[in-house]
Motif scaffolding. Structure first.
Motif, mmCIF file in Angstrom:
data_model
loop_
_atom_site.group_PDB
_atom_site.id
_atom_site.type_symbol
_atom_site.label_atom_id
_atom_site.label_comp_id
_atom_site.label_asym_id
_atom_site.label_seq_id
_atom_site.Cartn_x
_atom_site.Cartn_y
_atom_site.Cartn_z
ATOM 1 N N GLU A 28 -1.886 -26.465 -13.355
ATOM 2 C CA GLU A 28 -2.539 -27.393 -12.436
ATOM 3 C C GLU A 28 -3.986 -27.708 -12.810
ATOM 4 N N GLU A 29 -4.648 -26.810 -13.546
ATOM 5 C CA GLU A 29 -6.081 -27.004 -13.754
ATOM 6 C C GLU A 29 -6.586 -26.730 -15.161
ATOM 7 N N PHE A 30 -5.692 -26.445 -16.095
ATOM 8 C CA PHE A 30 -6.195 -26.089 -17.426
ATOM 9 C C PHE A 30 -5.323 -26.712 -18.507
ATOM 10 N N ALA A 31 -5.797 -27.820 -19.066
ATOM 11 C CA ALA A 31 -5.108 -28.493 -20.166
ATOM 12 C C ALA A 31 -6.125 -28.763 -21.271
ATOM 13 N N PRO A 32 -6.444 -27.742 -22.080
ATOM 14 C CA PRO A 32 -7.491 -27.897 -23.103
ATOM 15 C C PRO A 32 -7.094 -28.856 -24.213
ATOM 16 N N VAL A 33 -8.095 -29.595 -24.700
ATOM 17 C CA VAL A 33 -7.894 -30.539 -25.800
ATOM 18 C C VAL A 33 -8.843 -30.114 -26.917
ATOM 19 N N LYS A 34 -8.348 -29.290 -27.828
ATOM 20 C CA LYS A 34 -9.210 -28.712 -28.851
ATOM 21 C C LYS A 34 -8.753 -29.009 -30.276
ATOM 22 N N PHE A 88 -1.064 -25.520 -30.515
ATOM 23 C CA PHE A 88 -1.458 -25.437 -29.112
ATOM 24 C C PHE A 88 -2.744 -26.226 -28.882
ATOM 25 N N ASP A 89 -3.013 -26.497 -27.594
ATOM 26 C CA ASP A 89 -4.258 -27.147 -27.146
ATOM 27 C C ASP A 89 -4.504 -28.484 -27.838
ATOM 28 N N THR A 90 -3.462 -29.317 -27.890
ATOM 29 C CA THR A 90 -3.547 -30.615 -28.542
ATOM 30 C C THR A 90 -3.585 -31.736 -27.504
ATOM 31 N N PRO A 91 -3.937 -32.954 -27.902
ATOM 32 C CA PRO A 91 -3.842 -34.083 -26.978
ATOM 33 C C PRO A 91 -2.435 -34.240 -26.401
ATOM 34 N N ASP A 92 -1.413 -34.044 -27.223
ATOM 35 C CA ASP A 92 -0.038 -34.185 -26.733
ATOM 36 C C ASP A 92 0.303 -33.134 -25.691
ATOM 37 N N SER A 93 -0.119 -31.876 -25.920
ATOM 38 C CA SER A 93 0.186 -30.823 -24.944
ATOM 39 C C SER A 93 -0.573 -31.057 -23.650
ATOM 40 N N ALA A 94 -1.816 -31.544 -23.756
ATOM 41 C CA ALA A 94 -2.595 -31.849 -22.551
ATOM 42 C C ALA A 94 -1.983 -33.020 -21.794
ATOM 43 N N LYS A 95 -1.563 -34.050 -22.533
ATOM 44 C CA LYS A 95 -0.933 -35.211 -21.897
ATOM 45 C C LYS A 95 0.311 -34.783 -21.116
ATOM 46 N N LEU A 96 1.122 -33.931 -21.713
ATOM 47 C CA LEU A 96 2.343 -33.479 -21.042
ATOM 48 C C LEU A 96 2.020 -32.705 -19.770
ATOM 49 N N LEU A 97 0.988 -31.866 -19.820
ATOM 50 C CA LEU A 97 0.597 -31.111 -18.630
ATOM 51 C C LEU A 97 0.123 -32.045 -17.515
ATOM 52 N N VAL A 98 -0.633 -33.083 -17.877
ATOM 53 C CA VAL A 98 -1.087 -34.054 -16.870
ATOM 54 C C VAL A 98 0.104 -34.791 -16.276
ATOM 55 N N LEU A 99 1.031 -35.265 -17.123
ATOM 56 C CA LEU A 99 2.196 -35.996 -16.633
ATOM 57 C C LEU A 99 3.082 -35.132 -15.750
ATOM 58 N N ARG A 100 3.236 -33.863 -16.124
ATOM 59 C CA ARG A 100 4.040 -32.955 -15.300
ATOM 60 C C ARG A 100 3.424 -32.773 -13.911
ATOM 61 N N LEU A 101 2.106 -32.582 -13.881
ATOM 62 C CA LEU A 101 1.447 -32.372 -12.595
ATOM 63 C C LEU A 101 1.583 -33.612 -11.717
ATOM 64 N N HIS A 102 1.326 -34.774 -12.297
ATOM 65 C CA HIS A 102 1.390 -36.007 -11.511
ATOM 66 C C HIS A 102 2.827 -36.298 -11.073
ATOM 67 N N THR A 103 3.789 -35.919 -11.908
ATOM 68 C CA THR A 103 5.189 -36.075 -11.540
ATOM 69 C C THR A 103 5.525 -35.211 -10.326
ATOM 70 N N ARG A 104 5.065 -33.979 -10.333
ATOM 71 C CA ARG A 104 5.338 -33.087 -9.197
ATOM 72 C C ARG A 104 4.711 -33.634 -7.922
ATOM 73 N N TRP A 105 3.503 -34.232 -8.058
ATOM 74 C CA TRP A 105 2.870 -34.832 -6.880
ATOM 75 C C TRP A 105 3.714 -35.985 -6.327
ATOM 76 N N SER A 108 11.959 -39.945 -17.122
ATOM 77 C CA SER A 108 12.058 -38.505 -16.898
ATOM 78 C C SER A 108 10.895 -37.772 -17.565
ATOM 79 N N VAL A 109 10.253 -36.887 -16.793
ATOM 80 C CA VAL A 109 9.227 -35.996 -17.324
ATOM 81 C C VAL A 109 9.593 -34.581 -16.895
ATOM 82 N N PRO A 110 9.709 -33.616 -17.820
ATOM 83 C CA PRO A 110 10.027 -32.237 -17.417
ATOM 84 C C PRO A 110 8.992 -31.727 -16.416
ATOM 85 N N LEU A 111 9.470 -31.238 -15.272
ATOM 86 C CA LEU A 111 8.540 -30.813 -14.231
ATOM 87 C C LEU A 111 7.837 -29.521 -14.598
#
Length: 458
Positions: free
Chosen positions: A406-412, A419-436, A447-450
Protein backbone atom coordinates in the motif's frame (compact mmCIF):
# COMPACT_ATOMS: atom_id res chain seq x y z
CA UNK A 1 51.30 42.00 -4.61
CA UNK A 2 51.21 38.84 -6.74
CA UNK A 3 53.98 38.24 -9.24
CA UNK A 4 52.82 38.34 -12.87
CA UNK A 5 54.32 36.80 -15.99
CA UNK A 6 54.95 38.81 -19.16
CA UNK A 7 51.44 38.08 -20.44
CA UNK A 8 49.85 39.29 -17.20
CA UNK A 9 49.17 35.80 -15.89
CA UNK A 10 49.70 35.16 -12.18
CA UNK A 11 53.03 33.36 -11.77
CA UNK A 12 52.24 31.95 -8.33
CA UNK A 13 49.05 31.01 -6.47
CA UNK A 14 47.60 33.60 -4.07
CA UNK A 15 49.88 33.36 -1.04
CA UNK A 16 47.17 33.70 1.59
CA UNK A 17 45.09 30.96 -0.01
CA UNK A 18 48.13 28.71 -0.33
CA UNK A 19 48.91 29.19 3.37
CA UNK A 20 45.34 28.27 4.30
CA UNK A 21 45.58 25.10 2.22
CA UNK A 22 48.89 24.24 3.93
CA UNK A 23 47.16 24.56 7.31
CA UNK A 24 44.85 21.71 6.26
CA UNK A 25 47.36 19.61 4.30
CA UNK A 26 45.71 20.37 0.96
CA UNK A 27 48.32 22.61 -0.68
CA UNK A 28 48.97 20.09 -3.48
CA UNK A 29 45.69 21.24 -5.10
CA UNK A 30 47.91 23.89 -6.73
CA UNK A 31 50.40 21.24 -7.94
CA UNK A 32 49.64 21.80 -11.63
CA UNK A 33 49.45 25.58 -11.42
CA UNK A 34 52.30 26.12 -13.87
CA UNK A 35 50.49 24.10 -16.54
CA UNK A 36 47.23 26.07 -16.31
CA UNK A 37 46.06 28.90 -18.50
CA UNK A 38 45.10 32.24 -16.96
CA UNK A 39 41.43 31.31 -17.19
CA UNK A 40 42.01 27.90 -15.60
CA UNK A 41 44.04 29.45 -12.77
CA UNK A 42 41.20 31.84 -12.09
CA UNK A 43 38.70 28.95 -12.04
CA UNK A 44 40.88 27.00 -9.60
CA UNK A 45 41.23 29.95 -7.23
CA UNK A 46 37.47 30.57 -7.26
CA UNK A 47 36.78 26.87 -6.69
CA UNK A 48 39.05 26.73 -3.64
CA UNK A 49 37.73 30.04 -2.29
CA UNK A 50 34.17 28.66 -2.46
CA UNK A 51 35.07 25.92 0.02
CA UNK A 52 34.65 26.32 3.78
CA UNK A 53 38.05 24.77 4.42
CA UNK A 54 37.90 24.71 8.22
CA UNK A 55 34.48 23.00 8.19
CA UNK A 56 35.51 20.50 5.53
CA UNK A 57 38.73 19.70 7.38
CA UNK A 58 36.77 19.08 10.58
CA UNK A 59 34.36 16.75 8.73
CA UNK A 60 37.20 14.82 7.09
CA UNK A 61 39.11 14.36 10.34
CA UNK A 62 36.05 13.40 12.41
CA UNK A 63 34.74 11.01 9.76
CA UNK A 64 38.06 9.24 9.17
CA UNK A 65 38.68 8.98 12.90
CA UNK A 66 35.25 7.44 13.53
CA UNK A 67 35.82 4.58 11.08
CA UNK A 68 36.54 1.29 12.80
CA UNK A 69 35.63 2.54 16.25
CA UNK A 70 33.45 0.12 18.23
CA UNK A 71 29.76 0.98 18.28
CA UNK A 72 27.25 0.24 20.98
CA UNK A 73 25.76 -3.25 20.87
CA UNK A 74 22.37 -3.36 19.24
CA UNK A 75 19.08 -4.69 20.57
CA UNK A 76 15.77 -5.30 18.79
CA UNK A 77 13.25 -2.48 18.80
CA UNK A 78 10.88 -2.83 21.77
CA UNK A 79 7.41 -3.94 20.66
CA UNK A 80 5.97 -1.01 22.59
CA UNK A 81 7.71 1.39 20.20
CA UNK A 82 5.81 0.07 17.17
CA UNK A 83 2.21 0.61 16.16
CA UNK A 84 1.48 -2.54 14.16
CA UNK A 85 -1.23 -2.88 11.54
CA UNK A 86 -3.05 -5.65 13.40
CA UNK A 87 -3.08 -3.75 16.69
CA UNK A 88 -4.63 -0.53 15.36
CA UNK A 89 -8.34 -0.22 15.88
CA UNK A 90 -10.79 1.52 13.58
CA UNK A 91 -11.52 4.02 16.35
CA UNK A 92 -7.82 4.90 16.66
CA UNK A 93 -7.39 5.33 12.93
CA UNK A 94 -10.43 7.60 12.69
CA UNK A 95 -9.28 9.66 15.66
CA UNK A 96 -5.77 10.07 14.21
CA UNK A 97 -7.22 10.93 10.79
CA UNK A 98 -9.28 13.74 12.29
CA UNK A 99 -6.37 15.01 14.40
CA UNK A 100 -4.13 15.06 11.33
CA UNK A 101 -6.66 16.85 9.14
CA UNK A 102 -7.20 19.46 11.86
CA UNK A 103 -3.46 20.17 12.12
CA UNK A 104 -3.19 20.39 8.32
CA UNK A 105 -6.16 22.76 8.10
CA UNK A 106 -4.38 24.98 10.64
CA UNK A 107 -1.22 25.11 8.51
CA UNK A 108 0.89 23.15 11.00
CA UNK A 109 2.25 20.58 8.52
CA UNK A 110 4.84 21.13 5.81
CA UNK A 111 6.28 18.52 3.46
CA UNK A 112 9.98 18.04 2.71
CA UNK A 113 10.89 16.08 -0.41
CA UNK A 114 14.39 14.61 -0.82
CA UNK A 115 14.95 14.94 -4.56
CA UNK A 116 18.64 15.54 -5.14
CA UNK A 117 19.35 12.36 -7.10
CA UNK A 118 19.45 11.75 -10.83
CA UNK A 119 17.88 8.71 -12.45
CA UNK A 120 21.17 7.34 -13.75
CA UNK A 121 20.37 3.78 -12.64
CA UNK A 122 17.06 4.17 -14.48
CA UNK A 123 18.87 5.16 -17.67
CA UNK A 124 18.08 8.87 -17.35
CA UNK A 125 20.16 11.92 -16.46
CA UNK A 126 17.02 13.82 -15.39
CA UNK A 127 15.98 14.14 -11.73
CA UNK A 128 14.29 10.97 -10.49
CA UNK A 129 11.07 12.86 -9.85
CA UNK A 130 10.68 13.57 -13.59
CA UNK A 131 10.56 9.85 -14.30
CA UNK A 132 7.43 8.29 -15.81
CA UNK A 133 7.10 4.72 -14.50
CA UNK A 134 4.71 3.74 -17.30
CA UNK A 135 1.28 4.26 -15.76
CA UNK A 136 -1.60 4.65 -18.25
CA UNK A 137 -1.80 8.31 -17.19
CA UNK A 138 1.85 8.90 -18.04
CA UNK A 139 2.25 10.84 -14.79
CA UNK A 140 5.73 11.46 -13.40
CA UNK A 141 6.66 10.77 -9.77
CA UNK A 142 6.54 14.54 -9.14
CA UNK A 143 3.00 14.73 -10.51
CA UNK A 144 1.77 11.77 -8.47
CA UNK A 145 3.08 13.41 -5.29
CA UNK A 146 1.78 16.89 -6.14
CA UNK A 147 -1.71 15.55 -6.77
CA UNK A 148 -1.67 13.74 -3.42
CA UNK A 149 -0.87 17.05 -1.73
CA UNK A 150 -3.77 18.66 -3.60
CA UNK A 151 -6.06 15.87 -2.42
CA UNK A 152 -5.06 16.21 1.24
CA UNK A 153 -5.50 19.99 1.08
CA UNK A 154 -9.03 19.45 -0.22
CA UNK A 155 -9.84 16.92 2.49
CA UNK A 156 -8.47 19.21 5.20
CA UNK A 157 -10.55 22.12 3.92
CA UNK A 158 -13.69 19.96 3.79
CA UNK A 159 -13.09 18.79 7.36
CA UNK A 160 -13.50 22.33 8.69
CA UNK A 161 -16.75 24.23 9.04
CA UNK A 162 -15.51 26.77 6.50
CA UNK A 163 -15.16 24.12 3.77
CA UNK A 164 -13.18 25.30 0.79
CA UNK A 165 -13.20 28.83 2.18
CA UNK A 166 -10.91 27.60 4.97
CA UNK A 167 -8.30 26.31 2.53
CA UNK A 168 -4.71 26.41 3.83
CA UNK A 169 -2.02 25.29 1.37
CA UNK A 170 0.50 22.68 2.46
CA UNK A 171 3.94 24.15 1.85
CA UNK A 172 6.21 21.83 -0.12
CA UNK A 173 9.98 22.17 0.38
CA UNK A 174 11.84 20.34 -2.38
CA UNK A 175 15.51 19.58 -1.90
CA UNK A 176 17.47 19.40 -5.15
CA UNK A 177 21.20 19.20 -5.82
CA UNK A 178 23.47 21.28 -8.08
CA UNK A 179 22.96 18.52 -10.66
CA UNK A 180 19.14 18.54 -10.59
CA UNK A 181 18.09 22.01 -9.45
CA UNK A 182 17.64 23.83 -12.75
CA UNK A 183 15.92 20.91 -14.50
CA UNK A 184 13.59 20.36 -11.54
CA UNK A 185 12.52 24.01 -11.42
CA UNK A 186 11.88 24.09 -15.18
CA UNK A 187 9.95 20.80 -15.02
CA UNK A 188 7.59 22.20 -12.40
CA UNK A 189 7.21 25.49 -14.26
CA UNK A 190 6.47 23.79 -17.59
CA UNK A 191 3.78 21.66 -15.91
CA UNK A 192 2.23 24.67 -14.14
CA UNK A 193 3.23 23.18 -10.76
CA UNK A 194 0.77 20.33 -11.28
CA UNK A 195 -2.14 22.43 -10.01
CA UNK A 196 -0.38 23.71 -6.90
CA UNK A 197 0.33 27.39 -6.39
CA UNK A 198 3.88 28.39 -7.32
CA UNK A 199 4.34 30.21 -4.02
CA UNK A 200 3.57 27.12 -1.94
CA UNK A 201 6.69 25.40 -3.27
CA UNK A 202 10.22 26.25 -2.17
CA UNK A 203 13.21 24.69 -3.93
CA UNK A 204 16.53 24.50 -2.10
CA UNK A 205 19.81 22.76 -2.80
CA UNK A 206 21.64 20.22 -0.71
CA UNK A 207 25.33 20.83 -0.28
CA UNK A 208 28.31 19.20 -1.93
CA UNK A 209 31.56 18.14 -0.33
CA UNK A 210 34.97 17.29 -1.81
CA UNK A 211 35.77 13.68 -2.61
CA UNK A 212 38.91 12.53 -0.85
CA UNK A 213 41.61 9.89 -0.98
CA UNK A 214 41.93 7.43 1.89
CA UNK A 215 44.47 9.73 3.55
CA UNK A 216 42.03 12.65 3.46
CA UNK A 217 43.41 14.65 0.53
CA UNK A 218 41.14 16.28 -2.03
CA UNK A 219 40.78 14.43 -5.33
CA UNK A 220 41.12 16.76 -8.30
CA UNK A 221 38.49 16.20 -11.00
CA UNK A 222 40.53 18.38 -13.38
CA UNK A 223 43.76 20.34 -12.76
CA UNK A 224 41.57 23.35 -11.89
CA UNK A 225 38.57 21.77 -10.14
CA UNK A 226 38.15 19.76 -6.94
CA UNK A 227 36.00 16.64 -7.36
CA UNK A 228 32.80 17.04 -5.34
CA UNK A 229 29.69 14.99 -4.66
CA UNK A 230 26.32 15.70 -2.99
CA UNK A 231 26.47 15.29 0.79
CA UNK A 232 23.73 12.62 0.95
CA UNK A 233 20.03 12.88 1.69
CA UNK A 234 20.98 13.65 5.30
CA UNK A 235 22.36 16.91 3.92
CA UNK A 236 18.76 18.12 4.19
CA UNK A 237 19.35 19.17 7.80
CA UNK A 238 22.28 21.47 7.17
CA UNK A 239 20.70 22.72 3.93
CA UNK A 240 17.48 23.71 5.71
CA UNK A 241 19.51 25.49 8.35
CA UNK A 242 21.92 27.29 6.01
CA UNK A 243 19.05 28.34 3.73
CA UNK A 244 17.22 29.77 6.77
CA UNK A 245 14.24 27.61 5.83
CA UNK A 246 13.78 26.36 9.39
CA UNK A 247 13.09 30.00 10.26
CA UNK A 248 10.80 30.26 7.24
CA UNK A 249 8.82 27.27 8.51
CA UNK A 250 8.47 28.81 11.96
CA UNK A 251 7.23 32.05 10.41
CA UNK A 252 4.56 30.10 8.53
CA UNK A 253 3.36 28.47 11.75
CA UNK A 254 4.66 25.01 10.80
CA UNK A 255 5.05 22.59 13.72
CA UNK A 256 5.48 19.24 11.95
CA UNK A 257 7.47 18.05 8.92
CA UNK A 258 6.61 15.10 6.71
CA UNK A 259 9.90 14.06 5.08
CA UNK A 260 10.25 11.43 2.36
CA UNK A 261 12.29 10.27 -0.64
CA UNK A 262 11.22 10.94 -4.20
CA UNK A 263 11.60 7.41 -5.57
CA UNK A 264 8.55 5.81 -3.92
CA UNK A 265 5.60 5.60 -6.31
CA UNK A 266 3.17 4.78 -3.48
CA UNK A 267 4.23 7.39 -0.94
CA UNK A 268 1.27 8.85 0.97
CA UNK A 269 2.38 12.45 1.11
CA UNK A 270 1.07 14.40 4.13
CA UNK A 271 -0.77 11.34 5.45
CA UNK A 272 -3.30 12.68 8.00
CA UNK A 273 -3.46 9.39 9.93
CA UNK A 274 0.31 9.21 10.38
CA UNK A 275 0.39 12.87 11.41
CA UNK A 276 -2.41 12.32 13.93
CA UNK A 277 -0.58 9.30 15.35
CA UNK A 278 2.60 11.37 15.61
CA UNK A 279 0.83 14.20 17.45
CA UNK A 280 -1.00 11.76 19.71
CA UNK A 281 2.23 10.00 20.72
CA UNK A 282 3.91 13.32 21.52
CA UNK A 283 7.27 12.17 20.15
CA UNK A 284 10.04 14.17 18.47
CA UNK A 285 10.41 11.81 15.50
CA UNK A 286 8.59 8.93 13.88
CA UNK A 287 9.00 6.65 10.91
CA UNK A 288 6.77 4.44 8.86
CA UNK A 289 8.20 0.93 8.66
CA UNK A 290 7.45 -2.26 6.73
CA UNK A 291 8.22 -5.76 7.86
CA UNK A 292 11.44 -7.09 6.41
CA UNK A 293 10.53 -9.63 3.72
CA UNK A 294 13.37 -12.10 4.34
CA UNK A 295 16.64 -12.10 6.32
CA UNK A 296 18.90 -11.15 3.40
CA UNK A 297 16.72 -8.32 2.07
CA UNK A 298 18.90 -5.29 1.36
CA UNK A 299 17.17 -2.77 3.61
CA UNK A 300 18.28 -0.93 6.71
CA UNK A 301 16.46 -1.86 9.90
CA UNK A 302 15.63 0.01 13.06
CA UNK A 303 17.46 -1.13 16.19
CA UNK A 304 18.11 0.11 19.69
CA UNK A 305 21.71 1.16 20.28
CA UNK A 306 22.84 -0.07 23.69
CA UNK A 307 20.60 -1.05 26.57
CA UNK A 308 17.87 1.55 26.80
CA UNK A 309 19.59 3.60 24.10
CA UNK A 310 18.00 5.52 21.24
CA UNK A 311 16.43 3.97 18.18
CA UNK A 312 18.63 4.18 15.11
CA UNK A 313 19.06 2.49 11.74
CA UNK A 314 21.63 -0.17 10.86
CA UNK A 315 22.33 -0.69 7.18
CA UNK A 316 21.93 -4.25 5.86
CA UNK A 317 25.65 -4.43 5.10
CA UNK A 318 26.45 -3.71 8.75
CA UNK A 319 24.05 -6.26 10.26
CA UNK A 320 25.64 -9.56 11.24
CA UNK A 321 24.03 -12.40 9.20
CA UNK A 322 23.32 -14.33 12.41
CA UNK A 323 21.40 -11.40 13.85
CA UNK A 324 19.66 -10.81 10.52
CA UNK A 325 18.28 -14.37 10.61
CA UNK A 326 17.40 -14.46 14.33
CA UNK A 327 13.73 -15.17 15.14
CA UNK A 328 11.68 -13.71 17.99
CA UNK A 329 10.21 -16.86 19.55
CA UNK A 330 7.19 -15.01 20.93
CA UNK A 331 6.09 -13.34 17.71
CA UNK A 332 7.59 -15.69 15.12
CA UNK A 333 8.97 -12.64 13.29
CA UNK A 334 12.55 -11.72 12.60
CA UNK A 335 14.02 -10.07 15.69
CA UNK A 336 15.28 -7.25 13.50
CA UNK A 337 12.28 -6.90 11.19
CA UNK A 338 11.38 -3.21 10.99
CA UNK A 339 12.68 -1.85 7.69
CA UNK A 340 13.45 1.83 7.18
CA UNK A 341 11.73 3.05 3.98
CA UNK A 342 12.45 6.80 4.26
CA UNK A 343 8.98 7.93 5.39
CA UNK A 344 9.58 10.18 8.38
CA UNK A 345 7.83 12.74 10.57
CA UNK A 346 9.65 15.31 12.73
CA UNK A 347 8.77 18.26 14.89
CA UNK A 348 10.28 21.55 13.76
CA UNK A 349 11.95 21.94 17.16
CA UNK A 350 13.66 18.60 16.68
CA UNK A 351 14.90 19.51 13.20
CA UNK A 352 16.62 22.56 14.67
CA UNK A 353 18.26 20.31 17.27
CA UNK A 354 19.39 17.79 14.65
CA UNK A 355 20.84 20.42 12.33
CA UNK A 356 22.96 21.77 15.19
CA UNK A 357 23.94 18.33 16.51
CA UNK A 358 25.01 16.86 13.19
CA UNK A 359 27.03 19.97 12.37
CA UNK A 360 28.78 19.87 15.73
CA UNK A 361 29.61 16.16 15.55
CA UNK A 362 30.73 16.39 11.88
CA UNK A 363 30.68 12.62 11.32
CA UNK A 364 29.83 11.52 7.77
CA UNK A 365 29.56 8.05 6.27
CA UNK A 366 32.43 7.17 3.94
CA UNK A 367 31.56 5.38 0.71
CA UNK A 368 34.35 3.99 -1.44
CA UNK A 369 33.55 4.85 -5.06
CA UNK A 370 35.14 5.32 -8.46
CA UNK A 371 35.68 9.05 -8.86
CA UNK A 372 36.53 10.98 -12.02
CA UNK A 373 39.94 12.56 -11.58
CA UNK A 374 42.89 14.00 -13.45
CA UNK A 375 44.22 10.41 -13.63
CA UNK A 376 40.99 8.93 -15.00
CA UNK A 377 38.63 7.13 -12.67
CA UNK A 378 40.26 6.47 -9.33
CA UNK A 379 39.05 4.84 -6.12
CA UNK A 380 38.28 7.40 -3.46
CA UNK A 381 35.84 8.29 -0.71
CA UNK A 382 32.57 10.20 -0.90
CA UNK A 383 31.32 11.70 2.34
CA UNK A 384 27.58 11.52 3.00
CA UNK A 385 25.05 11.95 5.74
CA UNK A 386 21.80 10.00 5.68
CA UNK A 387 18.32 11.08 6.62
CA UNK A 388 18.21 8.42 9.35
CA UNK A 389 21.26 9.93 11.08
CA UNK A 390 18.73 12.11 12.91
CA UNK A 391 17.19 9.35 15.00
CA UNK A 392 19.96 8.89 17.60
CA UNK A 393 19.43 12.56 18.56
CA UNK A 394 15.73 12.07 19.26
CA UNK A 395 14.56 11.94 22.88
CA UNK A 396 11.64 9.83 21.67
CA UNK A 397 10.88 7.96 18.44
CA UNK A 398 7.80 5.98 17.44
CA UNK A 399 7.49 3.50 14.57
CA UNK A 400 4.31 3.08 12.55
CA UNK A 401 3.93 -0.08 10.51
CA UNK A 402 2.43 0.18 7.03
CA UNK A 403 1.75 -2.46 4.42
CA UNK A 404 4.36 -2.72 1.72
CA UNK A 405 1.77 -3.22 -1.02
CA UNK A 406 0.00 0.00 0.00
CA UNK A 407 2.82 2.45 0.67
CA UNK A 408 6.17 1.24 -0.64
CA UNK A 409 6.91 0.92 -4.35
CA UNK A 410 10.58 1.93 -4.79
CA UNK A 411 11.88 2.97 -8.20
CA UNK A 412 15.63 2.45 -8.08
CA UNK A 413 16.74 0.14 -10.90
CA UNK A 414 16.11 0.02 -14.64
CA UNK A 415 13.58 -2.42 -16.06
CA UNK A 416 15.20 -5.80 -16.49
CA UNK A 417 16.63 -5.78 -12.96
CA UNK A 418 15.27 -8.24 -10.41
CA UNK A 419 13.59 -5.72 -8.12
CA UNK A 420 12.62 -2.07 -7.47
CA UNK A 421 12.05 -1.24 -11.13
CA UNK A 422 9.58 1.11 -12.84
CA UNK A 423 7.60 -1.95 -13.97
CA UNK A 424 7.39 -3.42 -10.45
CA UNK A 425 6.35 -0.04 -9.05
CA UNK A 426 3.75 0.42 -11.79
CA UNK A 427 2.25 -2.99 -11.00
CA UNK A 428 2.05 -2.17 -7.29
CA UNK A 429 0.26 1.12 -8.05
CA UNK A 430 -2.19 -0.58 -10.44
CA UNK A 431 -2.90 -3.34 -7.93
CA UNK A 432 -3.65 -0.85 -5.16
CA UNK A 433 -5.91 1.27 -7.34
CA UNK A 434 -7.65 -1.87 -8.59
CA UNK A 435 -8.42 -2.96 -5.03
CA UNK A 436 -9.83 0.51 -4.32
CA UNK A 437 -12.10 0.31 -7.36
CA UNK A 438 -13.32 -3.18 -6.48
CA UNK A 439 -13.88 -2.24 -2.82
CA UNK A 440 -15.99 0.71 -3.97
CA UNK A 441 -18.20 -1.60 -6.06
CA UNK A 442 -16.61 -0.86 -9.42
CA UNK A 443 -15.27 -3.21 -12.05
CA UNK A 444 -12.38 -3.27 -14.49
CA UNK A 445 -12.31 -3.73 -18.23
CA UNK A 446 -8.73 -4.99 -18.01
CA UNK A 447 -7.47 -7.60 -15.59
CA UNK A 448 -4.85 -6.60 -13.01
CA UNK A 449 -3.67 -9.18 -10.42
CA UNK A 450 -4.97 -7.92 -7.08
CA UNK A 451 -2.18 -9.45 -5.02
CA UNK A 452 1.36 -10.54 -5.72
CA UNK A 453 1.99 -14.17 -6.56
CA UNK A 454 5.24 -16.05 -6.49
CA UNK A 455 8.18 -13.75 -5.80
CA UNK A 456 6.41 -10.64 -4.44
CA UNK A 457 9.46 -8.50 -5.17
CA UNK A 458 8.58 -8.73 -8.89
Amino acid sequence: MRELTADGNAATPPQALLERLKDYGQEYTFALWDELSAEERDLLVKDIESLDLSRIDRIIRCSLRSQGLPTAAIEPVPESSVSTVEERTLEERERWWKMGLKAISEGKLAVVLLSGGQGTRLGSSDPKGCFNIGLPSGKSLFQLQAERILCVQRLAAQSTNEGSGGFVPIHWYIMTSPFTDDVTRKFFESHKYFGLEADQITFFQQGTIPCISKDGRFIMETPYKVAKAPDGNGGVYSALKSSRLLEDMATRGVKYLDCYGVDNALVRVADPTFLGYFIDKGVASAAKVVRKAYPQEKVGVFVRRGKGGPLSVVEYSELDPTLASAINQETGRLRYCWSNVCLHMFTLDFLNQVANGLEKDSIYHLAEKKIASTHGYTMGLKLEQFIFDAFPYAPSTALYEVLREEEFAPVKNANGSNFDTPDSAKLLVLRLHTRWVVAAGGFLTHSVPLYATGNFML
